[in-house]
Design a protein around this motif. Structure first.
Motif, short mmCIF file in Angstrom:
data_model
loop_
_atom_site.label_atom_id
_atom_site.label_comp_id
_atom_site.label_asym_id
_atom_site.label_seq_id
_atom_site.Cartn_x
_atom_site.Cartn_y
_atom_site.Cartn_z
N ILE A 1 26.16 38.35 -26.76
CA ILE A 1 25.91 38.74 -28.15
C ILE A 1 24.85 37.82 -28.70
N LYS A 2 23.77 38.42 -29.20
CA LYS A 2 22.70 37.60 -29.77
C LYS A 2 22.99 37.46 -31.26
N GLN A 3 23.35 36.29 -31.61
CA GLN A 3 23.81 36.12 -33.00
C GLN A 3 22.91 35.19 -33.77
N VAL A 4 22.55 35.63 -34.96
CA VAL A 4 21.85 34.76 -35.90
C VAL A 4 22.91 34.15 -36.77
N ASN A 5 22.89 32.86 -36.87
CA ASN A 5 23.93 32.22 -37.64
C ASN A 5 23.31 31.23 -38.61
N ALA A 6 22.97 31.71 -39.77
CA ALA A 6 22.42 30.82 -40.79
C ALA A 6 23.55 30.51 -41.75
N ALA A 7 24.38 29.61 -41.33
CA ALA A 7 25.60 29.35 -42.09
C ALA A 7 25.27 28.84 -43.48
N GLY A 8 24.15 28.13 -43.60
CA GLY A 8 23.76 27.65 -44.92
C GLY A 8 23.62 28.79 -45.91
N GLY A 9 23.06 29.88 -45.42
CA GLY A 9 22.93 31.04 -46.29
C GLY A 9 24.10 31.99 -46.16
N GLY A 10 25.05 31.65 -45.30
CA GLY A 10 26.20 32.53 -45.14
C GLY A 10 25.87 33.80 -44.39
N VAL A 11 24.84 33.75 -43.55
CA VAL A 11 24.43 34.95 -42.83
C VAL A 11 24.93 34.89 -41.39
N VAL A 12 25.65 35.88 -40.98
CA VAL A 12 26.00 36.03 -39.57
C VAL A 12 25.55 37.42 -39.18
N ASP A 13 24.74 37.50 -38.16
CA ASP A 13 24.08 38.77 -37.90
C ASP A 13 23.91 38.97 -36.41
N ARG A 14 24.35 40.12 -35.92
CA ARG A 14 24.31 40.34 -34.48
C ARG A 14 23.48 41.56 -34.11
N CYS A 15 22.66 41.99 -35.03
CA CYS A 15 21.93 43.23 -34.80
C CYS A 15 21.08 43.15 -33.54
N GLU A 16 20.55 41.96 -33.28
CA GLU A 16 19.62 41.83 -32.16
C GLU A 16 20.33 41.88 -30.82
N THR A 17 21.63 41.99 -30.87
CA THR A 17 22.36 42.19 -29.62
C THR A 17 21.91 43.48 -28.96
#
Lengths: 1234, 352
Positions: free
Chosen positions: A254-270
Motif C-alpha cells: 500500500i502506497k501511503q501518504v502520511n502527512a500527520a501534521g496536516g492529518g492527511v492519510v491517503d492511499r490513492c497512489e496504491t
C-alpha cells in the motif's frame, strides 16, 4: 454393535423383520468428509480473501507494472533513436569534439599527476599506521598527565618525552614509483612532519587536477545540456532504469501518504501508480492490448497527473489526492469505497466536470485562481449574475460586510470612550477624597495617573473612530449592486415597460442578468394572483421612483453614426454587447443594449452615459431617507453634493451615499458624445414598435392602494438584493447563506417530494430512469435547472413558497456554479485540513485581494492582466484588423514592474491625469504639453478657438488630443460648476447646474492619448486604489513601499551621445512617441518620454528597451535595438561616430537620458527629429480605417526588421483614425454655441 | 423412513379435504396476495432493508424460526406418539430406554454419547464453522459514514438484536423500557427452571407433557421476534410506521396525539391520577393473574402440575408472566390502537 439379549427378546416378539438402527448403524463419515473438505475449501477461500480479495490493489499494481514496463520498452527504442539523432547533429558533434579536445589537451598532465598521487598514497599508507600508533599512545599519556596528581605529573611528562623520542620503523616507498622501499627509523616528530607533508602534497596535486579538468568538465556539461534540451522525453538510460525499478525492485504494498501534521492519510497512489511518473502517461499508452490501443478501466486509472505544475504546488506528500479530488483516501478494498461513492461518505470523488470544486475548499478567499477556469467562471457568475444579491457567501460582497462591521465597531468604541470618561472623572473626584498622609498621597498620585492615562487612551480611541469613519465612507462608495438603481425609474424607464419586464425579462432581453420571477409570470406559477402581484410591484416602483420635479425630456438627437463609432471604439463593448442574443458582439459583463431604446428615456441614457455615478438625490444612511433639496434649504445650504467633496448630510453630518451603486465607469465623454452614443443605441431598436406601449393599460401604476402590496412583495422577493429601491436601503439578503452549502449533510438538502426520484435516478422532466442523483451535485444541478423543482407539489401558502427566481444559465454556467457550490464547504466540511488552506499573509495576499477589485470592475474586459488571458476587446471583430490591434489597451501583465506605484495610484484615481478643473495637472502630466508657464497661455487660446469657431479638422484633432482644454470645455458643462456656466442644452436647469457640474479630464486619455479606447474614471475609493496598486505591485513581485532607485546624473557629453542615438536613423524614437506638440503627435502612437521619470521604473525601462516583445508580445515597439557586446549592450545599427570612445552600456545610457529628459531637451530633439508630419489629405469617414498592409506586416513581425520606417508607414492610418472623430467635435461645438 | 411414512398416512385425508390448517394457510396466502397488490408499492425499498448486511441475521431468522418450530413440532409429535405407545405397552416400556425415537425392532436399546452424540455435534460444529467463514468473508462490517455530532441519522437504528428494545421505547418510559423490562426479562429467563415443577420432558421433544411451558416460552419468544421485525422492517424515518414494501418517505408526517388513560376519565389531580393508575394496574394484575390461572388449570395434567407447585413458585411465575408476557403486548396494543394510550399510571415519579 449395541445388540443386547434384551433386544433379541424383543425381536422375537415382533413379526416385523429387524430394522437397522438409524443412529447406530448409519455412518457419518461421508458427511464428515464433505464438511471437512468444505471447511478446508473455505479456509483456502479465507486465505485468498485475506491476500487478494480484500486487497484488490495488488491486482492493480501487477497490471500497472506489466503494462507500464511494456510501454516503457516500446518507447525506449524511439528514445534511443531520438538520442542518436541529436547526437548526430552538427552542433552536438562540435560540442562533443570540443569537449574531447579539451580532455585530450590535459590528459597527459592528468596522467602524470595521478601517478604522483598514487605514489604519495603508497607512502601515506606506509606512514599512517606507525604515526597513528605513536599519536594514540601519546594522547593517552597526555590524558593521564591531565588527570594525575601534581606529584606524578612530572614523571609522566618525562615518560611522554621519552615516547616521542622512540623510533618507529617505516618502510617508505621510493618517490620514483619503482616500488622499492627504504627502511627508515623515525621518531614521532619526524613522523608527524612527514605525514603532514604527504597530505599537503596530495591535496595540491588533487587541486591541480581539478583545475585541469575544469574546462573539459564545463564543455562536457554543455554537451550534455545540449542533449537534454534537444531530447524530447527521457533518455534510454533513464527509461531502462525505470523499467528496472518496476521489474526488479517494485514493492507490492500500500502506497501511503502520511502527512500527520496536516492529518492527511491517503492511499490513492496504491492503485493510481502513474500519477507521479516522470513521463506523461496517456490512457492509451497502457491499454491492455499494447500501447496505442483502446484504453480500458485500468489504463485510465494509471495515467499520470494531467497537470504536473499543480502537483508541484500541491505536493501529494502534503495534500494527498483525496484532499483535492474528494473520495476516501484510506479505503483500499474497492473502487467504489476508494472513490467515496458509497452513500454515506461525505466527500465523494468529484466528477470530472466539477473537479475544480476541490480547489475552492482552500481557495475560498481567491477570486481568481490560475488554471481553475470552471471555478473562476462559477465565481464570476455568482457575483455578476446576482446570486450574491440574495445569498451570502464568504468573500463575496466584502464591502457590505466590512461596512456593517465598521459601523458596529464605531458604536463599541464610542461606548468605550464614554466608559473611560466616566472612570477618569471618578478617579479625579476620588483624589480629593483621600487622606493627607503618605498612603493617601500615593493613592492620589495613582488615581491622577490613571485619569491621565484614560484621557490619553481616549484620544487614541478617537483616532481609531476617525479612521473607521473614513473607512465607512470609502466602503459606502465601494458598495455596488448588480442591478440598476430603481430610485429614479420615473426618469429612466418607459412606464408601460416595467410590468412587461417583470413578467418575463428573458423574453425582452434573452440572457439578461435579471432572473425570471416565475411566480410572477403566469405560465409557471399557476397562481391567479401573479398578474396582480406584478402590477403591485410595478406600482410601488413607479410611485417610489423619483418624486422631485420631473425634468423636461430633451429629445434632441445626436449623430447616431458617430455614436456607433464611439460605442465601438471607446470601450463600451468590453462590458456591453449589441445585437440579437444569438449573434451578439461584445462583453457579457453588463447588459445587452440592443433594445434599450424601447424601454428607456433618451435623456436619462444620455446623462447616464455622461456620468453614471451621480445620484439624483443623496441617501442618508443615518436618517434612512433620501436627502432632498428641501433638507438643504432648511439649513440654508446650497443643494450641493458630489462624489468627491460634499458628501455629508446637512441634517446630521453623516456620510451620504452620493454615488449610484454601479460599477459603470465614467468615460469622460462630452455631453454631445454621450448624446451621440445614446442616439446610436436608440436607433438600434425601433422605439414605439413594441407591443407593450399602451399607456392606458398602466393607470394602475399610479394607484396608491397597490403600493403597500407592492412593498410587501418587493420584500418577499428580495428585489433590494440587486437593486436600490427606496425604502429598502437596509434590506438584508433573503436567501440562504451558501458559504458552506457544499458540506450540508445530504439529509439536510431538502429534496422534498423529489427524494424518491432522486434516489431512483428518475429525471424529473422526462421521467426517464438514469443515474441516481441523490447527492450534492444532483441537488444543485436540478435546482439551477429549475429552481421550483423542490417546491413543486408542496401545499404551502404563497408567501411560504420558494422565492428563488429562475436565472438564465447556459449548461456550461450551470456546471460552473455547481462546481462553485460543491466546493463551498467551509473549514468544517473540508476534506483538506484547515492548516493547509491558502491564506497567505505576504504579497500573495495583496494579489488575492486585488482580484476581487479587478473582477468587480471587469478590468479584464479591456486589459490582459494574466499571461495568456484574453480581454473581451481582443476578440471583438473590430480588433481583428491589424491596425486596430495596436489600438488595444495596454497589456498589464507586468504593470507593477513597469510603473511607479505612486504614479499608478494617481493614474487609477484619475486616468486623464488632469487636475480638478479638467486641466492637465501642473507638476504632473503637464509635462506632456510643456512647462505650464510657457504653454499655459497657448493652451488657453487654443482652447478658445475651436470652441468659438467652427473647428477645422486637423487643428481640432490635435488640440483635443494634446491639451484637452477644448474637450473639457465641451463636456463639462462649464468647469466653474455653477448654473451660469451651464450650456444651453434644453435639459432641466436643476439637474444640470448642480449635479453635472463638471467632467474632470474630459475627453482625454492620460498616458496613451493616441488610443481610441479610453481608460475610464472608475471612481475608486482610496481603499480600492490601495488594493489595486498593491495588487499590481505584488503580481510583479515589487517591493513596497517603492523607493526610487537613484539614477546616475547624465553628463553633458553623454547627453550629446544620447541625443544622437535618439534621433538616429536606426531608432527614430520620436517618430512614434508623443511629445506634446500637436503637429508631431498627430502621427504618434506611444507615450510621452516626459512621463517616464515619474511613471516608469528605470530597470524595467532598460529591459523594455532590450526586448519589448518579451514583455508585451505584439507591441509596436521594435525589438532588437541593442545587441550584446561583451558585458554591455550596444546599439544594433549604425552607431553614431561619437560612440567610438564610449565604453558603457548604450541602453543604460538611453534610460538615464529618458529619465532625465526635460521639456526643453525634448523640444530640442523634436526640432531635429525627422518627425513624420506628412499625412494623406483629410478624408473623414465614419468607418474604422482600412488596414494598411505595409504596417500590418510590420506589426506582425514586430522585430528588428521594423527598425526603419515603421512609423511613416502607419502615419496615414493614424491620421484617418483621428479624423474620423473630428466631426463629432464639430457638432459638439455647434450645440454648445449659445 | 417409517416415521415419514406414518406422517404421510396422517395427511392422507385427501388433498382436497379442507382442514383447519389448510383454511388458515389459504387465508394467509390470500392475505399476502392482497397485501402485495394493495400495500406494496416499493419493492426496492423492501430489498434495501432486507439486503442490508446489518439485517442478515433477522432476515435469516424468519425462515429459520419457522423451520425449527416445524422440526420441533414434528419431533415432539413423534415422541408423543412413542410415549403413548409405551404407556400402552408396559413390557416395551420396561425395555425401551430411548426416548428420542419411536421404537423399532432391532434397534439398540440405549445409545451412548460417545460416539453417537459427539460425532453429530462435531459435524454440526464443522458446518457452523463453514457458515461463519463464508459469512465473514462475504459480508463486511456495515460501517457507515464518519459520525457527525450535529446530525443524527434518520432513521437511527440500533443493531438488529437491540431493535426489539428500541421498539419498546415507543411504549414505555426509557427507564422502564430500557432498564426495568430487559432486567425482568433476563431475571425471568433465569427464574424459569426454578418455577417449573414439571419433571417431564428432559432430553426429548414433547408437546403433550409440556404444553404450558412451551406455550409460555413461544409467547415470549415470538413477542420478542415480532418487536425486532417491527423495528427492522416497519419503522422508517422518524420512527414512523411504514408497512414493509412502502417507500420510506423522509417527508412523511404523522400526527398521533397520545393520551394518558386518566384523561379519558377527566382526572386532573396529581394524587387522584396516581391512585387511579394504581387501581387500574392493580385490576390488570388481578385479571392477568386470573387469566394465567385459568390457563394453568385447563387440563387434569395441568392441575396435577399446579398441585406440585409451591406458592412461591406460583407467585413468582405469575409476577413475571403478567409483567412481561402480558403487560407488554397489552400496552403495545393500547398504544397502537386508535385510542393511543400513552400512560396508564401517571405518578410524579414514574409513568407506566
Amino acid at each position: 454393535m449395541a445388540d443386547t439379549p434384551e433386544s433379541g427378546a424383543i425381536v422375537k416378539r415382533e413379526d416385523d423383520a429387524p430394522e437397522r438402527d438409524p443412529i447406530v448403524s448409519r455412518s457419518t463419515s461421508g458427511w464428515m468428509l464433505v464438511s471437512a473438505l468444505i471447511l478446508i475449501g473455505t479456509l483456502a477461500w479465507a486465505l485468498y480473501d485475506e491476500a487478494y480479495g480484500q486487497r484488490p490493489w495488488k491486482r492493480a499494481q501487477q497490471e500497472f507494472v506489466a503494462r507500464y514496463t511494456r510501454y516503457l520498452r516500446s518507447i525506449r527504442s524511439n528514445a534511443g533513436k531520438s538520442e542518436t539523432e541529436v547526437k548526430d547533429s552538427a552542433e552536438y558533434q562540435t560540442l562533443a569534439e570540443e569537449a574531447k579536445a579539451a580532455e585530450e589537451k590535459v590528459a597527459d598532465q592528468l596522467k602524470e599527476n595521478t601517478g604522483k598521487i598514487r605514489i604519495i598514497d603508497s607512502q601515506l599508507a606506509a606512514v599512517t599506521d606507525p604515526f597513528q600508533n605513536a599519536r594514540g599512545r601519546i594522547t593517552v599519556a597526555n590524558y593521564q598527565i591531565e588527570t594525575a596528581s601534581d606529584s606524578r605529573k612530572e614523571k609522566l611528562r618525562q615518560k611522554v618525552a621519552q615516547m616521542k623520542e622512540e623510533k618507529s620503523t617505516v618502510y617508505l616507498p621510493a618517490d620514483d614509483g619503482s616500488g622499492k622501499t627504504a627502511k627508515q627509523e623515525l621518531n614521532f616528530t619526524d613522523l608527524q612532519t612527514l605525514y603532514n607533508k604527504l597530505k599537503i602534497d596530495k591535496a595540491e596535486l588533487l587541486d591541480k587536477n581539478g583545475q585541469l579538468l575544469k574546462e573539459p568538465t564545463e564543455l562536457r556539461k554543455k554537451r550534455d545540456e545540449y542533449l537534454k534540451n534537444h531530447m524530447i522525453g527521457l533518455t534510454p538510460e533513464q527509461i531502462t532504469s525505470l523499467i528496472n525499478k518496476y521489474e526488479k525492485g517494485f514493492d507490492y504494498s500500500i502506497k501511503q501518504v502520511n502527512a500527520a501534521g496536516g492529518g492527511v492519510v491517503d492511499r490513492c497512489e496504491t492503485c493510481h501508480l502513474g500519477v507521479r511518473e516522470p513521463l506523461t502517461i496517456k490512457a492509451s499508452d497502457l491499454s491492455p492490448d499494447g500501447p496505442g490501443k483502446k484504453a480500458d478501466e485500468w489504463a485510465r486509472a494509471f495515467v499520470s497527473h494531467p497537470s504536473k505544475e499543480l502537483l508541484t504546488i500541491h505536493s501529494p506528500d502534503k495534500f494527498g489526492c483525496a484532499g483535492c479530488h474528494g473520495g476516501n483516501g484510506r479505503a483500499t478494498t474497492s473502487v467504489e469505497k476508494g472513490h467515496g461513492r458509497n452513500r454515506f461518505w461525505l466527500h465523494p470523488l468529484y466528477e470530472k466536470e466539477n473537479m475544480e470544486a476541490g480547489c475552492q475548499q482552500c481557495h475560498t478567499q481567491d477570486r481568481v485562481l490560475q488554471g481553475a477556469t470552471t471555478l473562476n467562471l462559477g465565481k464570476d457568475l455568482f457575483q455578476n449574475r446576482g446570486c450574491v444579491g440574495c445569498h451570502r457567501s464568504a468573500g463575496f460582497d466584502r464591502e457590505s460586510d466590512a461596512l456593517a462591521s465598521a459601523r458596529q465597531q464605531i458604536i463599541q468604541l464610542e461606548e468605550t470612550m464614554r466608559a473611560n470618561d466616566r472612570e477618569a472623572r471618578q478617579a479625579k473626584e476620588a483624589v480629593s477624597g483621600v487622606t493627607d498622609d503618605e498612603e493617601g498621597n500615593a493613592e492620589a498620585a495613582r488615581l491622577s495617573a490613571r485619569a491621565g492615562q484614560l484621557t490619553v487612551a481616549n484620544s487614541l480611541v478617537a483616532a481609531q473612530i476617525d479612521q473607521l469613519n473614513i473607512q465607512a465612507r470609502y466602503l459606502m462608495q465601494d458598495q455596488k449592486k448588480v442591478g440598476p438603481n430603481l430610485k429614479d425609474v420615473r426618469l429612466k424607464l418607459v412606464k408601460e415597460w416595467i410590468p412587461e419586464w417583470l413578467k418575463n425579462p428573458q423574453a425582452f432581453r434573452p440572457g439578461t442578468k435579471m432572473p425570471t420571477f416565475w411566480r410572477l409570470s403566469a405560465d409557471k406559477s399557476h397562481d391567479a394572483r401573479a398578474e396582480d402581484d406584478r402590477k403591485a410591484i410595478a406600482a410601488y416602483l413607479w410611485q417610489e421612483g423619483f418624486d422631485g420635479k420631473m425634468p423636461s425630456q430633451d429629445r434632441a438627437k445626436g449623430d447616431a453614426a458617430k455614436g456607433k463609432q464611439l460605442f465601438e471604439t471607446v470601450g463600451c463593448m468590453a462590458c456591453h454587447s449589441i445585437g440579437d442574443p444569438d449573434s451578439q458582439t461584445g462583453g457579457t459583463f453588463a447588459a445587452n443594449l440592443q433594445r434599450v431604446g424601447e424601454k428607456a428615456n433618451f435623456d436619462y441614457i444620455v446623462r447616464w452615459i455622461y456620468n453614471p455615478r451621480l445620484r439624483w438625490q443623496p441617501y442618508c444612511p443615518k436618517e434612512k431617507k433620501d436627502i432632498t433639496r428641501e433638507d438643504y434649504r432648511a439649513k440654508n445650504l446650497a443643494y450641493i453634493y458630489d462624489t468627491e467633496q460634499f458628501s455629508t448630510c446637512p441634517n446630521d453630518g453623516a456620510e451620504l451615499q452620493v454615488q449610484n451603486m454601479t460599477v459603470m465607469p465614467n468615460f469622460r465623454l462630452t455631453m454631445d458624445e454621450a448624446r451621440d452614443i445614446a442616439s446610436y443605441l436608440f436607433s438600434l431598436s425601433g422605439s414605439g414598435s413594441s407591443s407593450f406601449r399602451d399607456p392606458a393599460a398602466t393607470t394602475y401604476m399610479d394607484d396608491a392602494n397597490l403600493k403597500e402590496r407592492g412593498r410587501a412583495l418587493i420584500k418577499q422577493y428580495g428585489c433590494a438584493g440587486c437593486h436600490e429601491i427606496r425604502g429598502f436601503e437596509d434590506e438584508q439578503r433573503i436567501g440562504k447563506e451558501l458559504t458552506t452549502e457544499g458540506s450540508t449533510p445530504i439529509e439536510r438538502l431538502d429534496f422534498a417530494l423529489m427524494t424518491q426520484k432522486a434516489e431512483k435516478g428518475i429525471d424529473p422532466e422526462t421521467g426517464k430512469r438514469g443515474e441516481e442523483w441523490y447527492d450534492h451535485k444532483g441537488f444543485f444541478e436540478h435546482k439551477l435547472e429549475s429552481p421550483w423543482i423542490y417546491d413543486e407539489g408542496k401545499e404551502k401558502e404563497p408567501q411560504d413558497r420558494l422565492r428563488m427566481p429562475e436565472p438564465y444559465l447556459t449548461p456550461e454556467w450551470k456546471t460552473a456554479l455547481t462546481t462553485f457550490l460543491m466546493g463551498s464547504v467551509g473549514a468544517e466540511g473540508s476534506n483538506v485540513p484547515a492548516s493547509l488552506f491558502y491564506r497567505p499573509d505576504d504579497q500573495r495576499k495583496a494579489v488575492q485581494d486585488g482580484w476581487w477589485v479587478v473582477k468587480k470592475y471587469n478590468c479584464m474586459g479591456c486589459h490582459s492582466i494574466q499571461v495568456g488571458q484574453r480581454s473581451v476587446l481582443m476578440d471583438l471583430p473590430l480588433y481583428q484588423n491589424p491596425d486596430w490591434k495596436e489600438q488595444l489597451p495596454p497589456n498589464l501583465t507586468s504593470e507593477g514592474a513597469r510603473v511607479d506605484p505612486n504614479w499608478l495610484l494617481g493614474f487609477l484615481h484619475n486616468p486623464s491625469l488632469s487636475d480638478a478643473q479638467g486641466q492637465a495637472e501642473p507638476g504632473r502630466s503637464d509635462r506632456t504639453v510643456g512647462t505650464p508657464a510657457a504653454e499655459g497661455g497657448a493652451n488657453q487660446t487654443q482652447a478658445a478657438t475651436p470652441a468659438a469657431s467652427s473647428p477645422s479638422n486637423g487643428a481640432q484633432g490635435g488640440a483635443q488630443q494634446n491639451n484637452n482644454q477644448p474637450a473639457n470645455g465641451a463636456g463639462g458643462g462649464g468647469s466653474g460648476g455653477n448654473a451660469a456656466a451651464v450650456p444651453a442644452t434644453a435639459t432641466d436647469a436643476i439637474l444640470m447646474s448642480e449635479q453635472f457640474r463638471r467632467q474632470p479630464g474630459a475627453d482625454r486619455n492620460g498616458v496613451r492619448v493616441y488610443l481610441r479606447a479610453r481608460m475610464p474614471t472608475f471612481n475608486f475609493s482610496p481603499n480600492e486604489l490601495r488594493i489595486l496598486v498593491r495588487f499590481f505591485m505584488a503580481v510583479s513581485s515589487q517591493q513596497e513601499p517603492y523607493i526610487h532607485e537613484p539614477l546616475e546624473p547624465i553628463k553633458e557629453e553623454e547627453k550629446t551621445l544620447a541625443r544622437a542615438l535618439f534621433t538616429s536613423e536606426g531608432a527614430p524614437c520620436l517618430k512614434c512617441h508623443i511629445t506634446g506638440d500637436p503637429n508631431h503627435d498627430k502621427t504618434a502612437s506611444a507615450p510621452n518620454f516626459l512621463l517616464a521619470s515619474e511613471r516608469l521604473k528605470p530597470k524595467w525601462t532598460y529591459r523594455w528597451l532590450l526586448d519589448p516583445q518579451q514583455i508585451s508580445p505584439g507591441t509596436a515597439m521594435p525589438s532588437g535595438l541593442f545587441k550584446k557586446e561583451g558585458d554591455r549592450m550596444v546599439f544594433n545599427g549604425q552607431t553614431p561616430e561619437a560612440f567610438n570612445n564610449y565604453h558603457r552600456d548604450h541602453a543604460e545610457l538611453l534610460v538615464r537620458y529618458i529619465f532625465q529628459l526635460t521639456p526643453d531637451e525634448q523640444r530640442r530633439l523634436t526640432s531635429g527629429s525627422p518627425a513624420a508630419t506628412s499625412g494623406s489629405p483629410p478624408a473623414p469617414t465614419a468607418q474604422p480605417p482600412p488596414p494598411s498592409t505595409a504596417h500590418a506586416r510590420g506589426a506582425k513581425r514586430g522585430s528588428a526588421t521594423r527598425l526603419n520606417g515603421h512609423a511613416p508607414a502607419r502615419a496615414p492610418v493614424k491620421e484617418r483614425a483621428r479624423r474620423a472623430r473630428s466631426p463629432g467635435h464639430a457638432s459638439a461645438a455647434r450645440v454648445r454655441r449659445p | 423412513m417409517a416415521s415419514s411414512a406414518e406422517t404421510l398416512k396422517m395427511g392422507k385425508g385427501g388433498l382436497f379435504k379442507l382442514t383447519t390448517g389448510k383454511i388458515i394457510l389459504i387465508a394467509l396466502v390470500l392475505l399476502l396476495v392482497l397485501y402485495v397488490l394493495f400495500v406494496v408499492d416499493d419493492w426496492h425499498q423492501l430489498w434495501i432493508i432486507a439486503s442490508a448486511p446489518d439485517n442478515v441475521p433477522i432476515v435469516a431468522m424468519i425462515p429459520l424460526v419457522v423451520f425449527f418450530t416445524w422440526l420441533g413440532v414434528k419431533q415432539a409429535r413423534e415422541h408423543d406418539e412413542l410415549i403413548e405407545r409405551l404407556e400402552k405397552d408396559p413390557q416395551l416400556a420396561k425395555t425401551h430406554h430411548r426416548k428420542a425415537l419411536p421404537w423399532r425392532p432391532g434397534w439398540a436399546r440405549e445409545i451412548h454419547v460417545w460416539p453417537y452424540l459427539v460425532r453429530v455435534e462435531f459435524l454440526a460444529a464443522l458446518i457452523v464453522t463453514v457458515i461463519l467463514f463464508v459469512w465473514s468473508i462475504t459480508l463486511n462490517a456495515p460501517l457507515e459514514e464518519p459520525s457527525n455530532p450535529n446530525l443524527t441519522m434518520n432513521p437511527s437504528k440500533a443493531p438488529w438484536y437491540f431493535l426489539g428494545l428500541q421498539e419498546m421505547l415507543v411504549y414505555f418510559d426509557p427507564w422502564i423500557a430500557g432498564v426495568l423490562m430487559p432486567g425482568l426479562l433476563i431475571v425471568g429467563l433465569m427464574v424459569f427452571p426454578y418455577v417449573d415443577s414439571n419433571p417431564l420432558g428432559n432430553g426429548y421433544y414433547t408437546w403433550k407433557q409440556r404444553k404450558f411451558s412451551i406455550g409460555m416460552f413461544y409467547w415470549g419468544f415470538f413477542m420478542w421476534i415480532v418487536l425486532i421485525i417491527i423495528g427492522t422492517f416497519i419503522r422508517g424515518p422518524g420512527w414512523i410506521w411504514f408497512w414493509p414494501g412502502q417507500s420510506w418517505d423522509h417527508n412523511a408526517v404523522v400526527y398521533d396525539r397520545n393520551v394518558d388513560l386518566h384523561e379519558y376519565f377527566g382526572i386532573t389531580n396529581v394524587w387522584l391520577k396516581a391512585i387511579f393508575g394504581a387501581v387500574v394496574v392493580g385490576v390488570f394484575y388481578v385479571l392477568g393473574g386470573m387469566f394465567f390461572h385459568w390457563l394453568m388449570t385447563r387440563t387434569e395434567f395441568d392441575r396435577k402440575l399446579l398441585a406440585r407447585t409451591s406458592l412461591l413458585q406460583y407467585l413468582t411465575f405469575q409476577f413475571f408472566a403478567i409483567t412481561v408476557l402480558l403487560a407488554l403486548p397489552v400496552k403495545l396494543i393500547l398504544r397502537l390502537l386508535p385510542i393511543h394510550i400513552k400512560y396508564v399510571w401517571v405518578t410524579p415519579w414514574f409513568n407506566v
